[in-house]
Scaffold this active site. Sequence first.
Site, PDB file in Angstrom:
ATOM      1  N   GLY A  59     -16.270  -0.393   6.418  1.00  0.00           N
ATOM      2  CA  GLY A  59     -15.311  -1.787   6.857  1.00  0.00           C
ATOM      3  C   GLY A  59     -14.916  -1.903   8.538  1.00  0.00           C
ATOM      4  O   GLY A  59     -15.542  -0.827   9.208  1.00  0.00           O
ATOM      5  N   ASP A 119       4.600  -1.895   9.722  1.00  0.00           N
ATOM      6  CA  ASP A 119       3.221  -2.863   9.415  1.00  0.00           C
ATOM      7  C   ASP A 119       2.990  -2.924   7.788  1.00  0.00           C
ATOM      8  O   ASP A 119       1.760  -2.889   7.608  1.00  0.00           O
ATOM      9  CB  ASP A 119       1.938  -2.452  10.197  1.00  0.00           C
ATOM     10  CG  ASP A 119       1.042  -3.613  10.240  1.00  0.00           C
ATOM     11  OD1 ASP A 119       1.198  -5.004  10.204  1.00  0.00           O
ATOM     12  OD2 ASP A 119      -0.009  -3.263  10.589  1.00  0.00           O
TER      13      ASP A 119
END
Length: 339
Positions: A42, A156
């Site tokens: 990815g 986050d």
Amino acid sequence: MDEGETIFCKPCYLAPPFPFREVQLKMDVDPRQQFEILPELGRGTFGTVFHCREKTTGLELAAKIVPYKKKKDRSDKVREIDLMSCLHHPRLIQLYDAFDYENKFYVILELIQGGELFERVTDNDFVLTEKACAVFMRQICEGMEYIHSRSIIHLDMKPENILCLTKTGNRIKIIDFGFARRYDPGKKLQVMFGTPEFAAPEVLNFDEIYFYTDMWSLGVICYMLLSGLSPFVGGDDMETMNNVLQGSYSFAYTSFEAVSESAKDFVRKLLVKDGEKRLTAKRALKHRWLAETTDQGTTELSVTKTKLKRYVIKKRWIKAVNTIIALRRMGARIDYGLV
């Protein structure tokens, strides 16, 4: 827990395929001496993840390669590695090794192959129920309780940073500590980063942040898991931030018709503008929705799943566009001799 067991079973703790490790960053050592870098898994804004294998043991791992040029970029990555090295919990991705070599960081991590949480629950073979949502939220809160117990704020928390360990099981891992910060009671901590859709009001106001800042983000994630809707998202980032600052949201949607009052109460106690009044991770785990299985519905949330699929498709499209833009910029830098 066997991979074939139903999603409704309470998930067990499962340690990574290697003992918890205290990792020291290795300087000017070529990681390819120890690890075979395999195909790409990815690509993100800050780096690319590859499948990798330790040569001496054959252990399957992931290698995140992050180039840097600025001194600040390097110090940010060193901080992240330092934080991850002390976070040893089954609900968190584990660090195996780390290298600083030729202006690139090679971060060797536990290999997680189940995909993002929202991708998992929108699979055709997955039955999304309120009970399943509670199973996931309990694990997320367990991980968050541990992070906070180590005096660290994640900062986050969003669906993309919650991965499923396998494509068939129900165990999750919290990832990406790039924005995480240690909490020092003697210093006022303020930040101005994150994803507006999941950021707490105190972040957008540039007020002091605390462990409760993460809990707002968990409230947004839970709302979305139950409904397929994002409580504060607007037409653009500015509208989204204004919605967050107002702190108003609603359960008056078709998606919530099959959701229990207990689940809604859990969300209400997280999406509180005054951070000090939000549930802590420890208190969240004691909330009746997570602690008592009788309050969790087993009816399939079909409307929610349909809406979550749309959300996942949209996010994939945005990610693909951003990747293309990043690659074009990189190409331009090469053309002009800047890389």
